[in-house]
Design a protein around this motif. Structure first.
Motif, PDB file in Angstrom:
ATOM      1  N   GLN A 114       1.075  -1.175  -0.030  1.00  0.00           N
ATOM      2  CA  GLN A 114       0.090   0.083   0.243  1.00  0.00           C
ATOM      3  C   GLN A 114       1.087   1.206  -0.079  1.00  0.00           C
ATOM      4  N   ASN A 115       2.218   1.060  -0.224  1.00  0.00           N
ATOM      5  CA  ASN A 115       3.104   2.080  -0.247  1.00  0.00           C
ATOM      6  C   ASN A 115       3.881   1.760  -1.332  1.00  0.00           C
ATOM      7  N   TYR A 126       0.322  -2.935  -6.291  1.00  0.00           N
ATOM      8  CA  TYR A 126       0.435  -1.632  -5.564  1.00  0.00           C
ATOM      9  C   TYR A 126      -0.856  -1.246  -5.568  1.00  0.00           C
ATOM     10  N   PRO A 128      -2.725   1.426  -3.214  1.00  0.00           N
ATOM     11  CA  PRO A 128      -2.634   2.724  -2.291  1.00  0.00           C
ATOM     12  C   PRO A 128      -3.899   3.146  -1.649  1.00  0.00           C
ATOM     13  N   TYR A 129      -5.130   2.419  -1.760  1.00  0.00           N
ATOM     14  CA  TYR A 129      -6.346   2.816  -1.241  1.00  0.00           C
ATOM     15  C   TYR A 129      -6.780   2.314   0.089  1.00  0.00           C
ATOM     16  N   LYS A 130      -7.311   2.723   0.790  1.00  0.00           N
ATOM     17  CA  LYS A 130      -7.696   2.501   2.207  1.00  0.00           C
ATOM     18  C   LYS A 130      -8.481   1.291   2.204  1.00  0.00           C
TER      19      LYS A 130
END
Length: 253
Positions: A114-115, A126, A128-130
């Motif tokens: 997530q980073n 990848y 990057p969303y909650k």
């Protein structure tokens, strides 16, 4: 004599496991290396197929060869193979043993970061969303209550039925050995898997984790037995065939 080979590979550069006419496959590369080393045409049968870009921490295949072989030959084979394919083990087995049909379980993992991580390009999704990990953990447990997973199978799958016995399905956080960063890993084990099943499950679970569908919605998708009800498949880069187990290979993990 029949032999099993234990294999690992990074699937990024290959059009999957199975030999194809107009694309390079993992099976083709291994067969060429074995044929050169053993000085006769060698055909191998894999424990299962992986799609384009999918990786394997542990894959098995079998082949027949008339003369005795020992593990000392692995160094020669690996010298002939590219850096992204490794033959890790060699096992002499019964002539009736079959790498695909004798497997008693298979385990897949799907890896998410997530980073942004430059060291995991092509090796993890990848995303990057909650994500609500507790909710997707709960949704994953629902899979154990069912045996028909037609909703997560590719529509053109050539299979006599869509039933699978799932033994485990859960999420965990692991540390990437290179960067030390967290990797979110979905692990699922079953007696068999349908074509595209794991990536379809992960894609749908990510919708649950973002709050785009409820646990009830997820369960209704399973019950529908209709691929159009589930979400799009997660990208291939995060998927790994993690292990294949046989009753006669004790070192299989």
């Amino acid at each position: 004599m029949r032999y099993f080979i234990e294999i690992s590979y990074k699937g990024t550069a290959y059009a999957g496991w199975q030999i194809q006419k107009n694309a390079l496959s993992v099976q083709e590369v291994i067969e060429k290396a074995l044929s050169v080393s053993l000085r006769e045409p060698i055909s191998i049968v894999g424990s299962g197929r992986t799609d384009t870009g999918v990786h394997a921490l542990q894959q098995f295949a079998h082949f027949d060869y008339a003369s005795p072989l020992s593990s000392q030959i692995l160094k020669n084979w690996n010298a002939l193979l590219p850096k992204d394919i490794t033959i890790c083990g060699l096992y002499q087995v019964s002539q009736k043993a079959h790498s695909r049909f004798d497997a008693i379980s298979r385990t897949y993992q799907y890896r998410i970061v997530q980073n942004k991580n430059s060291f995991l390009q092509d090796l993890a999704l990848y995303f990057p969303y909650k994500l609500n990990v507790e909710i997707i953990q709960e949704a994953s447990r629902l899979l154990l209550n069912y045996e028909d997973f037609e909703s997560f199978s590719k529509i053109k799958a050539n299979t006599p039925h869509f039933k699978c016995k799932i033994y485990e399905a859960f999420w965990q956080v692991q540390k990437d050995l290179v960067s030390g960063k967290d990797v979110l890993v979905f692990q699922i084990s079953a007696n068999r898997f349908l074509w595209g099943m794991v990536r379809a499950i992960v894609g749908t679970l990510l919708e649950v984790g973002q709050g785009k569908m409820s646990l009830s919605d997820f369960e209704q998708i399973i019950q529908a037995r209709n691929r159009s009800k589930a979400s799009a498949a997660a990208p291939a880069c995060g998927l790994y065939l993690a292990s294949v187990k046989y009753p006669f290979i004790l070192s299989s993990t």
